[in-house]
Design a protein around this motif. Structure first.
Motif, mmCIF file in Angstrom:
data_model
loop_
_atom_site.group_PDB
_atom_site.id
_atom_site.type_symbol
_atom_site.label_atom_id
_atom_site.label_comp_id
_atom_site.label_asym_id
_atom_site.label_seq_id
_atom_site.Cartn_x
_atom_site.Cartn_y
_atom_site.Cartn_z
ATOM 1 N N THR A 47 -102.351 0.851 9.647
ATOM 2 C CA THR A 47 -102.860 1.765 8.635
ATOM 3 C C THR A 47 -104.341 1.459 8.446
ATOM 4 O O THR A 47 -104.855 0.521 9.028
ATOM 5 N N GLY A 48 -105.005 2.228 7.597
ATOM 6 C CA GLY A 48 -106.413 1.968 7.320
ATOM 7 C C GLY A 48 -107.338 2.891 8.085
ATOM 8 O O GLY A 48 -106.982 4.037 8.347
ATOM 9 N N GLU A 49 -108.500 2.376 8.458
ATOM 10 C CA GLU A 49 -109.538 3.232 9.033
ATOM 11 C C GLU A 49 -109.170 3.802 10.397
ATOM 12 O O GLU A 49 -109.585 4.897 10.739
ATOM 13 N N PRO A 51 -105.838 4.161 12.348
ATOM 14 C CA PRO A 51 -104.416 4.014 12.641
ATOM 15 C C PRO A 51 -104.047 4.334 14.086
ATOM 16 O O PRO A 51 -103.057 3.814 14.600
ATOM 17 N N ALA A 52 -104.847 5.169 14.762
ATOM 18 C CA ALA A 52 -104.523 5.521 16.143
ATOM 19 C C ALA A 52 -104.630 4.281 17.034
ATOM 20 O O ALA A 52 -103.874 4.128 17.993
ATOM 21 N N ALA A 55 -101.497 2.147 16.432
ATOM 22 C CA ALA A 55 -100.319 2.775 17.027
ATOM 23 C C ALA A 55 -100.299 2.527 18.531
ATOM 24 O O ALA A 55 -99.264 2.163 19.096
ATOM 25 N N SER A 222 -122.498 3.012 5.530
ATOM 26 C CA SER A 222 -121.444 2.041 5.196
ATOM 27 C C SER A 222 -120.080 2.625 5.495
ATOM 28 O O SER A 222 -119.906 3.845 5.410
ATOM 29 N N GLY A 224 -116.683 4.250 5.209
ATOM 30 C CA GLY A 224 -116.187 5.154 4.180
ATOM 31 C C GLY A 224 -117.162 6.269 3.848
ATOM 32 O O GLY A 224 -116.798 7.232 3.183
ATOM 33 N N ASP A 225 -118.407 6.171 4.294
ATOM 34 C CA ASP A 225 -119.373 7.248 4.038
ATOM 35 C C ASP A 225 -118.948 8.518 4.769
ATOM 36 O O ASP A 225 -118.426 8.457 5.876
ATOM 37 N N ASN A 250 -112.888 8.404 14.357
ATOM 38 C CA ASN A 250 -112.700 9.356 13.258
ATOM 39 C C ASN A 250 -113.984 9.650 12.480
ATOM 40 O O ASN A 250 -114.060 10.664 11.793
#
Lengths: 398, 291
Positions: A47-49, A51-52, A55, A222, A224-225, A250
């Protein structure tokens, strides 16, 4: 004192009875003689930034374990012992990946830890593997710091990787930009709070300027921007020939879309963090069409061994393996080869066997570990995004 | 000049979105003196509701906006009814923890259903206009226009209608309002609904502007909008909008003239400085006189 004089069938005792039964059954279960198995821990970004990435890592490791167990397991000192995977999510966060490493090594008692993949996670997890004395193989972390001892600058004892490092990748891209794309000027936009992009950007700048180019703007953001318009407007002013974006799969489509909206026409160059096919799904505006990136392997330039893996993986999961999957498969291969040549289920012996490994034939190519090195020398590929898919352009040998 | 004008448009777009979210924080604080930390996640759900809606029926932008606002309004009311109302008389810290908990529940439910970032389909034609070297897109015009429209409507609602008057009355003395026969619970519920609807609209617009939608998108933006609300004077609607535009401009302009690494350092230092001189925020007044 609760149990000193319990009512025989009082309603109040029911919750206690349930708890007692649960604990009891757990104890019984853990006391049963367990079948011998080789435990391999997977520390993945489920999970998180990204996930691909997690996986792919998990799927490839599971595929490897299934294939090995179908033949009875790994040959250890004359007997075949099945592989048991222990998969833990690190949420793509530094602290949680350290916690996951702690749990895998101290609690689950794994013999080898495969992962984490992202450098931001692999560096802290590597510190734990080092201090707890457990072999760790990161499939995908390219930051030089992952396998380096922070104090001495020498290679860590227990941490290895299955991929090349930024010291190789970034100059490959810089050379491609100057020679093949004839770029004289470049702009760089990177996440300053993330390990891999920061080291890649610095190394790219160094290599690009050594090749005679000039980095005209070096911008940061940063994690999350979402709004990059200020930085991109600044980059537009500097009018670069190319833009180097070592951003994860992403973030890249977002940056590209905003750049094109501002009228920036320069082509983009990316790092191996682009390699998830999700980048194309997320790039709905086709803004990355024609961009290039550096990768660990390509399904189009595959060896027979890689072809077999691609076929097996595709049959099992319905999509072709990306580089994280291929590298995880190789990391599992390295782990299993080390366990086999160690000849016993023992952390130190397995680590020593890994350190003694000089060559390995993986699905991502031919690995050479020089004496004392933790990072393999292996080839990189340049890929292009064309007509909505990845296309192989060239292979660069070390 | 051209460069600064371009950066000003960037700042306006960012500020508009911060403003829509900041209003939600400020409204709830105004009536309940409570910080609704789940608001950033309601914002995130706005983008996801839009994805879901478009996956089910392809609708035009305006309809999507209305449906998303209605859905998040309903969600806001439900959160208020089942999570906050039972705790209204509890210590304030319990309400804040509940809000944080609600936010985490929403975020992790979304993460469980959709751990992957998803692309936002295009809802508007991607037209670009040039004004003497300054680029402005159709999307930017729509974002700024819709945000300003919603803000003006809210301002009218609060200042000119009886509902707005009731809301302001609750902000100044909740116990007295109930004695006067004003249905305080209903007014508070509607306030939550409006705040959540604005957050949902912001989520949709944000998803269109930055078309990769993920469960964690509400965290940073939510925090920044909260900061904007505090800077403007939390509880004051015009203050929230002012704070948001200041934050957006400072962020963009810092990057425009300085290395971008310094963005958050400079912008937050400046904002702290504002609070040193104006502890109640720019338009905020000491307790009892809010909204």
């Amino acid at each position: 004192m609760y149990f000193a004089n319990p009512p025989m069938f009082g309603l109040r005792s029911i919750p206690f009875a349930i708890v007692a039964l649960t604990i009891g059954s757990l104890l019984v279960a853990s006391c049963q003689p367990s079948k011998p198995s080789v435990k391999i821990g997977i520390n993945a970004e489920l999970t998180g930034e990204m996930p691909a990435v997690g996986a792919s890592c998990k799927q490839a490791a599971e595929l490897f374990a299934e294939q090995v167990n179908r033949d009875g397991g790994i040959m250890v000192g004359g007997t075949k012992i099945p592989v048991e995977l222990s998969v833990v999510d690190n949420s793509c966060k530094a602290d949680q990946s350290a916690a996951a490493a702690q749990r895998l090594i101290s609690q689950n008692g794994v013999l080898v830890m495969v992962g984490p993949d992202a450098s931001s996670c692999a560096i802290p997890a590597g510190e734990l593997a080092e201090s707890l004395g457990c072999l760790m193989i990161s499939p995908w972390s390219t930051n030089p710091k992952t396998t380096q001892d922070t104090q001495t600058g020498k290679p860590k004892k227990n941490v290895f990787r299955a991929c090349f490092t930024d010291r190789f990748e970034s100059p490959v891209l810089a050379a491609f930009a100057t020679k093949n794309l004839h770029a004289k000027t470049a702009a760089v936009l990177y996440d300053v709070t993330s390990e891999a992009p920061t080291s890649q950007s610095a190394l790219f700048k160094e290599a690009f300027e050594k090749a005679g180019g000039k980095v005209v703007s070096m911008e940061t953001y940063s994690t999350g921007d979402r709004d990059f318009s200020a930085q991109l407007t600044k980059i537009r002013e500097s009018a670069p020939d190319i833009i180097y974006l070592p951003a994860p799969y992403n973030d890249t489509p977002l940056i590209a879309a905003q750049a094109r909206q501002l009228g920036i026409k320069a082509p983009f160059l990316g790092s191996d963090a682009w390699s998830s096919p999700d980048i194309i799904k997320l790039d709905t505006g086709k803004n990355l069409e024609g961009s290039y990136f550096c990768n660990h392997y390509s399904t189009e330039a595959a060896t027979p061994k890689a072809k077999q893996f691609i076929a097996d993986y595709t049959a099992r999961y319905g999509n072709a393996p990306d580089d994280v999957a291929a590298l995880t498969y190789d990391a599992m291969g390295l782990a299993s080869q080390s366990i086999s040549s160690a000849g016993k289920v023992d952390r130190t012996a397995v680590r020593d066997a890994m350190a003694a490994t000089r060559t390995f034939e993986g699905v991502t190519g031919h690995f050479v570990y020089p004496e004392g090195a933790r990072d393999p020398e292996k080839s990189a590929v340049i890929m292009q995004i064309k007509d909505g898919s990845f296309h192989w352009v060239s292979t660069v040998d070390p | 000049m051209k460069y600064l004008a371009q950066q000003a448009i960037n700042a306006l777009q960012l500020g508009s979105i911060y403003a829509l979210i900041a209003l939600g924080y400020s409204m709830v604080y105004g009536v309940l003196t409570m910080i609704n930390f789940a608001h950033g996640d309601v914002f995130m759900l706005g983008a996801f509701f839009c994805l879901l809606l478009i996956a089910l029926v392809p609708v035009p932008f305006w309809l999507a906006l209305i449906v998303v606002m209605a859905a998040t309004a309903l969600l806001g009311t439900l959160i208020e009814r089942f999570a906050y109302r039972p705790l209204r008389k509890a210590p304030r810290v319990s309400a804040i923890i509940t809000a944080l908990g609600c936010g985490l529940v929403i975020q992790n439910t979304t993460l469980g259903i959709s751990p992957y970032a998803r692309p936002m389909p295009r809802l508007l034609e991607n037209a670009t206009y040039q004004f003497g070297g300054v680029t402005i897109t159709m999307l930017q015009i729509v974002i700024i226009g819709v945000s300003l429209g919603l803000m003006l409507a809210l301002d009218f609602l609060i200042r000119k209608t009886s509902f707005g008057m009731a809301m302001r009355a609750i902000a100044s003395d909740r116990a007295m309002v109930s004695l006067l026969g004003i249905p305080a619970n209903e007014i508070i519920a509607i306030t939550f609904a409006i705040g959540a609807a604005l957050g949902g609209a912001a989520g949709l617009l944000y998803g269109m502007a930055y078309p990769v939608v993920s469960a964690s998108m509400g965290i940073t933006v939510g925090w920044k909008a909260f900061v904007a609300a505090v800077i403007g004077g939390i509880g004051n609607m015009r203050g929230a909008v002012l704070g948001a535009f200041i934050l957006g401009s400072v962020e963009v302009m810092t990057v425009a003239v300085l290395p971008s690494t310094y963005r958050d350092l400079i912008s937050y230092s400046l904002l702290l400085l504002i609070l040193v001189f104006k502890p109640y925020g720019l338009l905020g007044k000491p307790a009892l006189h809010k909204a």
